[in-house]
Write a protein that holds these residues in place. Structure first.
Motif, mmCIF file in Angstrom:
data_model
loop_
_atom_site.group_PDB
_atom_site.id
_atom_site.type_symbol
_atom_site.label_atom_id
_atom_site.label_comp_id
_atom_site.label_asym_id
_atom_site.label_seq_id
_atom_site.Cartn_x
_atom_site.Cartn_y
_atom_site.Cartn_z
ATOM 1 N N SER A 56 42.831 38.493 36.176
ATOM 2 C CA SER A 56 43.889 37.577 35.731
ATOM 3 C C SER A 56 43.944 37.591 34.211
ATOM 4 C CB SER A 56 43.663 36.158 36.247
ATOM 5 O OG SER A 56 42.457 35.642 35.748
ATOM 6 N N CYS A 57 45.162 37.477 33.699
ATOM 7 C CA CYS A 57 45.391 37.486 32.260
ATOM 8 C C CYS A 57 46.019 36.162 31.857
ATOM 9 C CB CYS A 57 46.306 38.649 31.869
ATOM 10 S SG CYS A 57 46.678 38.709 30.105
ATOM 11 N N ALA A 58 45.329 35.421 31.001
ATOM 12 C CA ALA A 58 45.853 34.138 30.534
ATOM 13 C C ALA A 58 47.034 34.337 29.586
ATOM 14 C CB ALA A 58 44.746 33.347 29.841
ATOM 15 N N ASN A 108 45.921 40.530 39.675
ATOM 16 C CA ASN A 108 45.775 41.617 40.634
ATOM 17 C C ASN A 108 44.480 41.395 41.407
ATOM 18 O OD1 ASN A 108 46.216 44.127 41.898
ATOM 19 N ND2 ASN A 108 44.897 45.149 40.427
ATOM 20 N N THR A 109 44.521 41.639 42.716
ATOM 21 C CA THR A 109 43.308 41.569 43.520
ATOM 22 C C THR A 109 43.170 42.855 44.318
ATOM 23 O OG1 THR A 109 44.466 40.511 45.359
ATOM 24 C CG2 THR A 109 43.395 39.066 43.772
ATOM 25 N N GLU A 110 41.931 43.270 44.533
ATOM 26 C CA GLU A 110 41.656 44.488 45.292
ATOM 27 C C GLU A 110 40.391 44.300 46.100
ATOM 28 O OE1 GLU A 110 41.396 48.159 43.147
ATOM 29 O OE2 GLU A 110 43.100 47.662 41.889
ATOM 30 N N ILE A 111 40.279 45.116 47.130
ATOM 31 C CA ILE A 111 39.049 45.192 47.894
ATOM 32 C C ILE A 111 38.727 46.673 48.028
ATOM 33 C CG2 ILE A 111 40.270 45.110 50.104
ATOM 34 C CD1 ILE A 111 37.816 43.603 51.225
ATOM 35 N N GLN A 112 37.496 47.038 47.698
ATOM 36 C CA GLN A 112 37.086 48.439 47.759
ATOM 37 C C GLN A 112 35.878 48.561 48.666
ATOM 38 O OE1 GLN A 112 36.276 49.506 43.713
ATOM 39 N NE2 GLN A 112 38.417 49.483 43.119
ATOM 40 N N SER A 113 35.846 49.633 49.406
ATOM 41 C CA SER A 113 34.712 49.886 50.274
ATOM 42 C C SER A 113 33.511 50.259 49.429
ATOM 43 C CB SER A 113 35.038 51.037 51.235
ATOM 44 O OG SER A 113 33.894 51.370 51.977
ATOM 45 N N CYS A 119 44.029 43.878 29.953
ATOM 46 C CA CYS A 119 45.193 43.685 30.816
ATOM 47 C C CYS A 119 46.095 44.911 30.664
ATOM 48 C CB CYS A 119 45.950 42.421 30.424
ATOM 49 S SG CYS A 119 47.472 42.176 31.367
ATOM 50 N N MET A 120 46.421 45.563 31.746
ATOM 51 C CA MET A 120 47.266 46.751 31.703
ATOM 52 C C MET A 120 48.744 46.399 31.599
ATOM 53 S SD MET A 120 44.915 48.826 31.533
ATOM 54 C CE MET A 120 45.826 50.330 31.421
ATOM 55 N N ASN A 121 49.060 45.107 31.615
ATOM 56 C CA ASN A 121 50.444 44.660 31.477
ATOM 57 C C ASN A 121 50.795 44.357 30.016
ATOM 58 O OD1 ASN A 121 52.986 43.872 32.712
ATOM 59 N ND2 ASN A 121 52.417 41.785 32.180
ATOM 60 N N LEU A 178 34.167 40.032 39.911
ATOM 61 C CA LEU A 178 33.673 40.962 40.914
ATOM 62 C C LEU A 178 32.684 40.261 41.835
ATOM 63 C CD1 LEU A 178 32.896 43.977 38.573
ATOM 64 C CD2 LEU A 178 34.810 43.795 40.168
ATOM 65 N N LEU A 179 32.797 40.560 43.128
ATOM 66 C CA LEU A 179 31.873 40.002 44.100
ATOM 67 C C LEU A 179 31.482 41.104 45.067
ATOM 68 C CD1 LEU A 179 30.444 37.464 45.225
ATOM 69 C CD2 LEU A 179 32.442 37.131 46.688
ATOM 70 N N LEU A 180 30.189 41.404 45.093
ATOM 71 C CA LEU A 180 29.653 42.364 46.054
ATOM 72 C C LEU A 180 29.254 41.567 47.284
ATOM 73 C CD1 LEU A 180 27.417 43.977 43.373
ATOM 74 C CD2 LEU A 180 29.306 45.160 44.461
ATOM 75 N N THR A 181 29.839 41.893 48.431
ATOM 76 C CA THR A 181 29.549 41.096 49.620
ATOM 77 C C THR A 181 29.626 41.945 50.887
ATOM 78 O OG1 THR A 181 30.052 39.008 50.736
ATOM 79 C CG2 THR A 181 31.925 40.317 50.001
ATOM 80 N N ARG A 182 29.106 41.387 51.940
ATOM 81 C CA ARG A 182 29.135 42.038 53.252
ATOM 82 C C ARG A 182 29.995 41.167 54.153
ATOM 83 N NH1 ARG A 182 23.960 41.804 54.224
ATOM 84 N NH2 ARG A 182 23.516 43.768 53.223
ATOM 85 N N ILE A 183 31.045 41.739 54.711
ATOM 86 C CA ILE A 183 31.903 40.999 55.624
ATOM 87 C C ILE A 183 31.370 41.226 57.039
ATOM 88 C CG2 ILE A 183 34.232 40.732 56.558
ATOM 89 C CD1 ILE A 183 35.292 41.663 53.851
#
Length: 157
Positions: free
Chosen positions: A63-65, A71-76, A35-37, A46-51
């Motif tokens: 997520s940090c308990a 934090n959520t992100e989407i990367q190409s 956690c960077m916080n 992580l989920l590799l998917t095709r939209i």
């Protein structure tokens, strides 16, 4: 930045699966990460998917308990296409702000009625709602405002 392509996967099977609410086998990979916080261990999914009608993407959620930071992100994960696509959404009701939006980091978001624009590469790619996109832009504009005010005051003196 490396691009994951079907040709690079051993056996030729695709690591990217189409998003489907009916597919119970489409589960994210979970890894323990820092956690960077608070610098305790948290969980990254992580989920590799095709939209459909978009492209291959990597969805990540942290997520940090310990401290509750998330934090959520989407990367190409595919090639950037030569020509973009323009989508227009008219927000007429409060419910329209709850519409889900996939925004690539290279996308430009415009609200002509407010003379407001989020330029490309100023936000990370995201899977959010219209309201979430606007909240993120407002947070970015508010960031470091006290420091900027002090600097402006010093320049005026």
């Amino acid at each position: 930045m490396s691009v994951i392509s079907e040709e690079n996967v051993r056996g030729g099977s695709s690591v990217f699966k189409d998003i489907s609410a009916d597919d119970e086998n489409l589960q994210p990979t979970e890894i323990e990460s820092l956690c960077m916080n608070c610098f305790q261990n948290g969980t990254t999914r992580l989920l590799l998917t095709r939209i459909p009608f978009f492209k291959e993407v990597i969805l990540s959620s942290f997520s940090c308990a310990a401290c509750g930071w998330a934090n959520t992100e989407i990367q190409s994960a595919g090639q950037i296409q030569e020509q973009g696509v323009c989508y227009t959404l008219r927000v007429r009701t409060k419910q329209d702000l709850n519409r889900e939006v996939v925004k690539a980091d290279s996308a430009t978001t415009r609200i002509p009625e407010l003379d407001f624009e989020i330029p490309p590469f100023t936000q990370k790619g995201s899977l959010s709602t219209v309201e979430g996109l606007l909240d993120r832009a407002v947070s970015g504009l508010e960031q470091e405002q006290p420091v900027r005010r002090v600097c402006t005051m010093m320049l005026l003196l």
